[in-house]
Design an enzyme around this catalytic site. Structure first.
Site, PDB file in Angstrom:
ATOM      1  CG  HIS A  28      -0.766   1.338   7.266  1.00  0.00           C
ATOM      2  ND1 HIS A  28       0.194   0.843   8.117  1.00  0.00           N
ATOM      3  CD2 HIS A  28      -0.109   2.185   6.439  1.00  0.00           C
ATOM      4  CE1 HIS A  28       1.373   1.381   7.824  1.00  0.00           C
ATOM      5  NE2 HIS A  28       1.222   2.186   6.811  1.00  0.00           N
ATOM      6  CD  GLU A  29      -1.138   2.463   2.708  1.00  0.00           C
ATOM      7  OE1 GLU A  29      -0.719   3.627   2.587  1.00  0.00           O
ATOM      8  OE2 GLU A  29      -0.406   1.516   3.038  1.00  0.00           O
ATOM      9  CD  GLN A  65       3.265   5.927   2.601  1.00  0.00           C
ATOM     10  OE1 GLN A  65       2.309   5.349   2.081  1.00  0.00           O
ATOM     11  NE2 GLN A  65       4.254   5.271   3.184  1.00  0.00           N
ATOM     12  N   GLY A  75       0.831  -1.195   0.000  1.00  0.00           N
ATOM     13  CA  GLY A  75       0.000   0.000   0.000  1.00  0.00           C
ATOM     14  C   GLY A  75       0.864   1.242   0.000  1.00  0.00           C
ATOM     15  CB  CYS A  79       5.052   2.318   7.320  1.00  0.00           C
ATOM     16  SG  CYS A  79       4.569   3.813   6.446  1.00  0.00           S
ATOM     17  CG  LEU A  80       6.518   1.047   1.312  1.00  0.00           C
ATOM     18  CD1 LEU A  80       5.965   1.291  -0.086  1.00  0.00           C
ATOM     19  CD2 LEU A  80       7.642   0.007   1.263  1.00  0.00           C
ATOM     20  CG  HIS A 133       0.156   6.849   5.314  1.00  0.00           C
ATOM     21  ND1 HIS A 133       1.274   7.347   5.934  1.00  0.00           N
ATOM     22  CD2 HIS A 133       0.396   5.527   5.118  1.00  0.00           C
ATOM     23  CE1 HIS A 133       2.155   6.356   6.110  1.00  0.00           C
ATOM     24  NE2 HIS A 133       1.643   5.238   5.630  1.00  0.00           N
TER      25      HIS A 133
END
Ligand code: NI
Length: 175
Positions: free
Chosen positions: A139-140, A53, A48, A97-98, A143
């Site tokens: 989670h996304e 991000q 994701g 997380c990226l 963000h």
């Protein structure tokens, strides 16, 4: 020709990752960014990625939580997503997380959610997610509200991770 390009992923701490993203008014304008975000996500690799991000403070996310190696990919693009229902039952997944590389922690979230969003074509969509998909979409969406999964951890743990990331960024800047 539609050329996709990898975007740079912001690493925590970054003020853009703590900002509430604004609504998308023209979904069709987001096509190129969505393609780039999907390519960036698959390349990372991750399941994701949210627009903030990659430094774009607009409410769009991409995801693909297909786990089986031989299964066809299932890329999804969600514009202006909203959680309209959450189950009382919860699930714990080890999240990463990226934007916070190599940090993983168990996070408890509703096991099922119903989400509405707008597609790139401007159509209103609605779907119920469970399992990894449910965790990922929550989670996304976090963000988009300037929230990271480490915000669910105890302050001391969060500070430790933030210091680790600051060090990582300093090392990267020197390299
Ligand atoms: Ni993330």
């Amino acid at each position: 020709m539609n050329t996709m390009a990898l975007r740079d992923i912001l690493i925590h701490p970054d003020p853009r990752l703590k900002t509430v993203a604004g609504p998308v008014s023209e979904p069709s304008d987001m096509k190129k960014l969505a393609d780039d975000m999907l390519e960036t996500m698959y390349h990372a690799p991750g399941i994701g990625l949210a627009a903030p991000q990659v430094g774009v403070l607009q409410r769009m996310l991409v995801m693909d939580c297909v786990k089986e190696e031989d299964a066809p990919p299932q890329p999804m693009v969600l514009i202006n997503p909203k959680i309209v229902w959450s189950s009382e039952e919860t699930n714990v997944y080890e999240e990463g997380c990226l934007s916070i590389p190599e940090i993983y922690n168990d996070i408890e979230r509703p096991a099922e959610v119903e989400v509405t969003w707008t597609s790139l074509e401007g159509n209103e969509q609605s779907q119920r997610f469970d399992g990894l998909w449910a965790t990922c979409v929550q989670h996304e969406i976090d963000h988009l509200d300037g929230k990271l999964f480490i915000d669910y951890l105890k302050p001391l743990k969060r500070q430790m991770i933030t210091r680790k990331m600051q060090k990582l960024k300093r090392e990267k800047a020197r390299a």
